[in-house]
Structure formats: structure tokens, C-alpha cells
Design a protein around this motif. Structure first.
Motif, PDB file in Angstrom:
ATOM      1  N   TYR A   1      -7.616   5.547   1.113  1.00 37.61           N
ATOM      2  CA  TYR A   1      -6.500   4.674   1.474  1.00 37.61           C
ATOM      3  C   TYR A   1      -6.617   4.214   2.924  1.00 37.61           C
ATOM      4  O   TYR A   1      -6.393   3.040   3.240  1.00 37.61           O
ATOM      5  CB  TYR A   1      -5.199   5.434   1.246  1.00 37.61           C
ATOM      6  CG  TYR A   1      -3.976   4.811   1.875  1.00 37.61           C
ATOM      7  CD1 TYR A   1      -3.543   3.535   1.492  1.00 37.61           C
ATOM      8  CD2 TYR A   1      -3.242   5.502   2.824  1.00 37.61           C
ATOM      9  CE1 TYR A   1      -2.417   2.981   2.062  1.00 37.61           C
ATOM     10  CE2 TYR A   1      -2.115   4.951   3.394  1.00 37.61           C
ATOM     11  CZ  TYR A   1      -1.698   3.694   3.013  1.00 37.61           C
ATOM     12  OH  TYR A   1      -0.596   3.141   3.577  1.00 37.61           O
TER      13      TYR A   1
ATOM     14  N   VAL B   1      -6.696   0.405   4.523  1.00 41.77           N
ATOM     15  CA  VAL B   1      -5.759  -0.012   5.579  1.00 41.77           C
ATOM     16  C   VAL B   1      -6.515  -0.584   6.776  1.00 41.77           C
ATOM     17  O   VAL B   1      -6.179  -1.654   7.302  1.00 41.77           O
ATOM     18  CB  VAL B   1      -4.874   1.173   6.022  1.00 41.77           C
ATOM     19  CG1 VAL B   1      -4.077   0.830   7.280  1.00 41.77           C
ATOM     20  CG2 VAL B   1      -3.934   1.575   4.894  1.00 41.77           C
TER      21      VAL B   1
ATOM     22  N   LEU C   1       0.998  -1.420  10.478  1.00 41.40           N
ATOM     23  CA  LEU C   1       2.176  -1.008   9.710  1.00 41.40           C
ATOM     24  C   LEU C   1       2.236  -1.739   8.372  1.00 41.40           C
ATOM     25  O   LEU C   1       2.462  -1.127   7.322  1.00 41.40           O
ATOM     26  CB  LEU C   1       3.454  -1.264  10.519  1.00 41.40           C
ATOM     27  CG  LEU C   1       4.767  -0.862   9.827  1.00 41.40           C
ATOM     28  CD1 LEU C   1       4.767   0.622   9.504  1.00 41.40           C
ATOM     29  CD2 LEU C   1       5.962  -1.226  10.702  1.00 41.40           C
ATOM     30  N   TYR C   2       2.015  -3.071   8.406  1.00 40.43           N
ATOM     31  CA  TYR C   2       2.037  -3.842   7.162  1.00 40.43           C
ATOM     32  C   TYR C   2       0.808  -3.529   6.292  1.00 40.43           C
ATOM     33  O   TYR C   2       0.896  -3.516   5.066  1.00 40.43           O
ATOM     34  CB  TYR C   2       2.103  -5.337   7.466  1.00 40.43           C
ATOM     35  CG  TYR C   2       3.375  -5.741   8.169  1.00 40.43           C
ATOM     36  CD1 TYR C   2       4.615  -5.543   7.576  1.00 40.43           C
ATOM     37  CD2 TYR C   2       3.339  -6.313   9.438  1.00 40.43           C
ATOM     38  CE1 TYR C   2       5.787  -5.907   8.226  1.00 40.43           C
ATOM     39  CE2 TYR C   2       4.504  -6.679  10.095  1.00 40.43           C
ATOM     40  CZ  TYR C   2       5.729  -6.472   9.490  1.00 40.43           C
ATOM     41  OH  TYR C   2       6.887  -6.819  10.129  1.00 40.43           O
TER      42      TYR C   2
ATOM     43  N   ALA D   1      -0.577  -0.688   6.064  1.00 44.21           N
ATOM     44  CA  ALA D   1      -0.289   0.581   5.398  1.00 44.21           C
ATOM     45  C   ALA D   1       0.538   0.368   4.134  1.00 44.21           C
ATOM     46  O   ALA D   1       0.379   1.083   3.140  1.00 44.21           O
ATOM     47  CB  ALA D   1       0.453   1.516   6.354  1.00 44.21           C
ATOM     48  N   ILE D   2       1.417  -0.659   4.171  1.00 43.39           N
ATOM     49  CA  ILE D   2       2.241  -0.964   2.995  1.00 43.39           C
ATOM     50  C   ILE D   2       1.434  -1.759   1.964  1.00 43.39           C
ATOM     51  O   ILE D   2       1.413  -1.430   0.774  1.00 43.39           O
ATOM     52  CB  ILE D   2       3.489  -1.756   3.416  1.00 43.39           C
ATOM     53  CG1 ILE D   2       4.347  -0.900   4.363  1.00 43.39           C
ATOM     54  CG2 ILE D   2       4.295  -2.185   2.194  1.00 43.39           C
ATOM     55  CD1 ILE D   2       5.489  -1.657   5.006  1.00 43.39           C
ATOM     56  N   PHE D   3       0.727  -2.806   2.429  1.00 46.20           N
ATOM     57  CA  PHE D   3      -0.061  -3.624   1.503  1.00 46.20           C
ATOM     58  C   PHE D   3      -1.189  -2.812   0.859  1.00 46.20           C
ATOM     59  O   PHE D   3      -1.538  -3.043  -0.299  1.00 46.20           O
ATOM     60  CB  PHE D   3      -0.652  -4.826   2.234  1.00 46.20           C
ATOM     61  CG  PHE D   3       0.383  -5.791   2.751  1.00 46.20           C
ATOM     62  CD1 PHE D   3       1.625  -5.894   2.138  1.00 46.20           C
ATOM     63  CD2 PHE D   3       0.121  -6.597   3.851  1.00 46.20           C
ATOM     64  CE1 PHE D   3       2.585  -6.769   2.614  1.00 46.20           C
ATOM     65  CE2 PHE D   3       1.074  -7.481   4.339  1.00 46.20           C
ATOM     66  CZ  PHE D   3       2.311  -7.564   3.721  1.00 46.20           C
TER      67      PHE D   3
ATOM     68  N   ALA E   1      -1.122   0.068  -0.169  1.00 43.08           N
ATOM     69  CA  ALA E   1      -0.621   0.841  -1.302  1.00 43.08           C
ATOM     70  C   ALA E   1      -0.574   0.019  -2.579  1.00 43.08           C
ATOM     71  O   ALA E   1      -0.497   0.559  -3.680  1.00 43.08           O
ATOM     72  CB  ALA E   1       0.770   1.382  -0.990  1.00 43.08           C
TER      73      ALA E   1
ATOM     74  N   ARG F   1      -0.087   7.817  -4.247  1.00 39.14           N
ATOM     75  CA  ARG F   1      -0.195   6.881  -3.140  1.00 39.14           C
ATOM     76  C   ARG F   1       0.973   7.032  -2.159  1.00 39.14           C
ATOM     77  O   ARG F   1       0.799   6.942  -0.956  1.00 39.14           O
ATOM     78  CB  ARG F   1      -0.282   5.464  -3.687  1.00 39.14           C
ATOM     79  CG  ARG F   1      -0.510   4.348  -2.669  1.00 39.14           C
ATOM     80  CD  ARG F   1      -1.500   4.662  -1.577  1.00 39.14           C
ATOM     81  NE  ARG F   1      -2.794   5.112  -1.979  1.00 39.14           N
ATOM     82  CZ  ARG F   1      -3.856   4.345  -2.159  1.00 39.14           C
ATOM     83  NH1 ARG F   1      -3.765   3.054  -2.001  1.00 39.14           N
ATOM     84  NH2 ARG F   1      -4.997   4.876  -2.473  1.00 39.14           N
ATOM     85  N   PHE F   2       2.191   7.298  -2.688  1.00 36.11           N
ATOM     86  CA  PHE F   2       3.341   7.488  -1.805  1.00 36.11           C
ATOM     87  C   PHE F   2       3.125   8.695  -0.893  1.00 36.11           C
ATOM     88  O   PHE F   2       3.476   8.656   0.294  1.00 36.11           O
ATOM     89  CB  PHE F   2       4.617   7.674  -2.632  1.00 36.11           C
ATOM     90  CG  PHE F   2       5.837   7.968  -1.781  1.00 36.11           C
ATOM     91  CD1 PHE F   2       6.480   6.941  -1.102  1.00 36.11           C
ATOM     92  CD2 PHE F   2       6.311   9.260  -1.653  1.00 36.11           C
ATOM     93  CE1 PHE F   2       7.592   7.209  -0.315  1.00 36.11           C
ATOM     94  CE2 PHE F   2       7.418   9.530  -0.866  1.00 36.11           C
ATOM     95  CZ  PHE F   2       8.066   8.506  -0.199  1.00 36.11           C
TER      96      PHE F   2
ATOM     97  N   VAL G   1       0.895   7.333   1.767  1.00 36.23           N
ATOM     98  CA  VAL G   1       1.481   6.254   2.560  1.00 36.23           C
ATOM     99  C   VAL G   1       2.444   6.828   3.601  1.00 36.23           C
ATOM    100  O   VAL G   1       2.494   6.364   4.747  1.00 36.23           O
ATOM    101  CB  VAL G   1       2.228   5.249   1.650  1.00 36.23           C
ATOM    102  CG1 VAL G   1       3.075   4.297   2.485  1.00 36.23           C
ATOM    103  CG2 VAL G   1       1.229   4.452   0.813  1.00 36.23           C
TER     104      VAL G   1
ATOM    105  N   THR H   1       2.079   5.889   7.499  1.00 36.63           N
ATOM    106  CA  THR H   1       3.064   4.986   8.097  1.00 36.63           C
ATOM    107  C   THR H   1       3.729   5.628   9.313  1.00 36.63           C
ATOM    108  O   THR H   1       3.938   4.978  10.342  1.00 36.63           O
ATOM    109  CB  THR H   1       4.129   4.603   7.054  1.00 36.63           C
ATOM    110  OG1 THR H   1       3.481   4.042   5.906  1.00 36.63           O
ATOM    111  CG2 THR H   1       5.098   3.579   7.630  1.00 36.63           C
TER     112      THR H   1
END
Length: 445
Positions: A128, A132, A144-145, A147-149, A151, A361-362, A365, A369
């Protein structure tokens, strides 16, 4: 036209023999193409983002000196992955399934399963983070974004996993091709010295503390627990897809003859050698790409891309990041599959693959994050994930050698003594390197 009773001349016999040999080779090649898949998928574990960090540091810090460590890591991985796949072919069961049978009581199975799941989660963290970092550097997406994308790769992976399994294998072929072609292009631009590559592939130079730690990083973190768990499952299922079953076999009976298992085992052997050799070449390629950045053993992936851009132009850096993104996506897919195999094999339960992937994944993440929000380098999390993997590697590695060395499990496919001896040497080396990695990591954290 010859009469049917006329004897063939020696020249005709040679021509018929040559034709039969050509037909046999074509048939063998077709069988290999049909079988291709298990080792191809597993090879991604040896080209994942975790390898990028150690190989870049080795090239930027010591130039050609540590190439031998990459080849040694590939050789040890090759023998253990071969045994894992052999186990699935010979027994018709995956490693987790055999472990559940051997452990018996749930009081032993549940802790083993939880430890194996921890190893799968730690592996996914490294994969992951690679995604990132690639999104951040390739497209300029803030960490930061990213890390979200990053996922959201779950959507792509789950969409593929709801279709035919061959589609997943074909996706791996595409992503491995991206990795290989990308590094071939970079090496053509960089033009490393063939003589230096040859010499340092076999010659071990003097090892200082920093160099030894990098050797430990290359070797000790190369053999991944999840890859050893999943290979036996992949070959077991490949027997059902590509193997020729005994006609009229009843349910509960052995569906494949010993001859068919020997044929499949031979295909497995050559696929493992081919794919893990390619993985070794890619890892050497990563090391060679970083050599122009010497001397900087503490270099990050971002600094490596900036350095390559300044020396060779932006295209080389872009290709490097595309290969990193390809590595992150493909290794995430393998990690998801391995986690499912571990759960089903050890506790006999099938969890919805979408729910499993989202939860896994959570879990990764969340700390990533937080690290980004606090201004920490996400790569520092790799230290912790590699320590966890080092602790967990005996879980699949030791049982694989044990099972494949026992006739009661393998029957006529039991290891030869020399095979077991080579495997034990590899196990001893990996455990020694991992122990050193754990000690140095805890003292340095």
C-alpha cells in the motif's frame, strides 16, 4: 508413395524422429503456456515496493558490490517456493489446510491463524505504501489524498476477483511485463558495466556494518510469508484447471494419476525457475538504476526519482514510478488472495472477499494517514512491517520443509535428501538474517 510393407530407410527414420521431436516440443510449450500462472503470481512478492527501498539503497550506497545478495535471495526464494508448489501438487491440499489437520485443536489453530493474518497485513502495508508513494510522485497527489486514493485499488482488485481466475493471471502477466520492460528501458539508458555486474554477482567483497545491514534487508525481507502460504493453493487449483483427470473417478478418490502429477510438477519446476529468475533480474535492475546516485545509502524513492530526472531526463523517472505503481497494485492483489487462502485453509471459513479487503486496507490506511498528518515519512512504517514479517516467516517456511520431507504426506513425491539439505541451508540462512534484522531494528528504533 511407399508400399505399407516396405521398410523405412535410415534417412526416413531420422526425418520421422525429428518431426516427432518437434511436435513434442510444441506440445510441451503449449502445456507450459496453459499451466503458466502460479509462480507468475507469486513472483510479484519478490518485486514488491519493499524490494525497491533495499535495492535502491544498495545501488546508491555501494554501487555493484551487493548484487550477489540479490541473486542469493532469489535462489533461496526459488527453492522454498518450489517446495510450496510441490506440496499442493503432491497432496492436493494447500499449506494452511495441512496445518489445520496437523494442529487439530482450535486452541492451536486460532493463534496460528491470527499470526498468519498479522503477516498478511504487514505485507499489505508495504504494498500500500508503494502505491501511495507512486501516486504522490507520479501525479503530484498530496500524500494525504494519495493515502486515501491508494485505498481505492480495492475496487479494481475486487472487480477482477469476481470474474474468471484466469483474468487475474492475465492481469499479473500484464503488470509483470510492465515491470520487466520498464527496467529494460532504464538499463538501456543507464548502460551499466557488464563486467562489473558479472564480477559482483559471484564475488563477495568486504562487508562493513552498513553493507551487512543492507544484505540483511535484501535477503531477510525477500522471502514473504504470504507467498509461501499461497503458492501451494495456486498449484493445487491449477491441477484442477490444467491437469488431465483419471476418467470415471469417483468423488473422494484421487482424481490425478502419479504420471499426471509428475508432468505437472515438471511444469511447476520450470515455471518457478523462470519467473523467480525474472524477479531476480528486476531486483538487480532496481539496484543498477540507483548506481548513478552513489554515494547515498540513505536515499529515499523520491530522492532517487529526482536524481534520475536530473541526470537522464524526466522520462526515466516517470518509467521508474510507473513500475512502482504496477508493483504496488499487483502485490496488493496477491496479498488479498493470500489472506483469503490463509483464512479458508486454517479455520475453514469463507469471508466475503469485499469485506475482507476493505477491513485489511482500512487497518493499513489508518496508521499511514496518521503518519502523513503528523508530518512523518510513511516509509518509516516499513521498518515495523519488515520486523513483523521477519518474526512471522518461520510460520510457513518450517512446515513446508517438514511436510515435503515426509513420505506420509508426499508419498513418492517426497524430497530427495539433497533437496531437503539445500532447503534446510536456505532456512538457516534466512532465519539468521532475519534475527539480525530484528535485533538491529529494535536497537535502532
Amino acid at each position: 508413395m511407399h508400399a505399407p510393407w516396405k521398410r523405412s530407410t535410415p534417412q526416413e527414420k531420422v526425418a520421422v524422429g525429428a518431426q516427432s521431436e518437434r511436435m513434442g516440443r510444441r506440445q510441451s510449450f503449449r502445456e507450459f503456456v496453459v499451466y503458466l500462472g502460479p509462480a507468475l503470481m507469486v513472483s510479484i512478492a519478490y518485486m514488491d515496493p519493499g524490494n525497491y527501498g533495499t535495492d535502491i539503497a544498495a545501488g546508491a550506497g555501494f554501487k555493484y558490490d551487493l548484487i550477489w545478495a540479490v541473486w542469493l535471495a532469489s535462489a533461496m526464494a526459488m527453492i522454498l517456493q518450489y517446495l510450496s508448489g510441490k506440496l499442493g501438487i503432491a497432496t492436493g491440499r494447500s499449506l494452511p489446510e495441512l496445518l489445520r489437520i496437523s494442529l487439530g485443536r482450535r486452541a492451536f489453530v486460532i493463534p496460528y491463524w491470527l499470526a498468519a493474518e498479522a503477516a498478511a497485513a504487514a505485507t499489505d502495508l508495504a504494498e500500500y505504501l508503494g502505491t501511495v508513494i507512486a501516486l504522490n510522485l507520479l501525479f503530484g497527489v498530496p500524500l494525504l489524498y494519495a493515502a486515501i486514493f491508494g485505498a481505492l485499488d480495492v475496487l479494481l482488485i475486487m472487480a477482477l476477483m469476481t470474474r474468471r481466475f484466469r483474468l487475474i493471471e492475465q492481469m499479473f502477466m500484464l503488470l509483470v511485463s510492465v515491470l520487466v520492460i520498464g527496467f529494460l528501458y532504464q538499463l538501456l539508458v543507464l548502460k551499466p558495466s557488464p563486467s562489473e555486474i558479472g564480477i559482483h554477482s559471484v564475488v563477495i567483497g568486504s562487508l562493513g556494518t552498513d553493507a551487512l545491514l543492507l544484505v540483511v534487508g535484501i535477503i531477510g525481507a525477500t522471502v514473504m510469508p504470504h507467498a509461501l502460504f499461497v503458492h501451494s493453493w495456486l498449484t493445487k487449483n491449477k491441477m484442477g484447471l490444467a491437469g488431465r483427470k483419471i476418467p470415471g473417478v469417483k468423488e473422494g478418490e484421487e482424481p490425478f494419476s502419479p504420471e499426471e502429477k509428475h508432468r505437472t510438477l515438471n511444469l511447476h519446476k520450470w515455471e518457478t525457475v523462470l519467473m523467480l529468475t525474472i524477479a531476480g533480474v528486476v531486483n538487480v535492475g532496481i539496484l543498477l538504476v540507483a548506481i548513478p546516485l552513489f554515494p547515498n545509502a540513505n536515499i529515499t524513492i523520491g530522492q532517487a526519482v529526482e536524481g534520475l530526472d536530473s541526470i537522464y531526463g524526466p522520462l526515466v523517472g516517470i518509467v521508474f514510478l510507473v513500475t512502482l505503481l504496477s508493483s504496488g497494485l499487483s502485490s496488493s492483489t496477491l496479498g488479498t488472495l493470500a489472506g483469503q487462502v490463509i483464512m479458508e485453509g486454517l479455520i475453514g471459513k469463507h469471508w466475503n472477499i469485499w469485506a475482507r479487503r476493505i477491513v485489511t486496507r482500512f487497518v493499513n490506511v489508518f496508521p499511514t494517514t496518521i503518519a502523513v498528518v503528523l508530518g512523518l515519512d510513511p516509509l518509516h512504517l516499513l521498518i515495523y512491517s519488515q520486523v513483523i514479517l521477519s518474526l512471522m516467516i518461520p510460520l510457513p517456511m518450517i512446515p513446508i520443509v517438514y511436510y515435503t520431507a515426509k513420505r506420509k504426506f508426499m508419498g513418492e513425491f517426497v524430497n530427495r535428501h539433497v533437496t531437503t539439505l539445500v532447503a534446510l541451508v536456505a532456512v538457516a540462512l534466512i532465519l539468521a538474517f532475519n534475527s539480525y534484522l530484528i535485533l538491529t531494528s529494535f536497537t535502532g528504533l
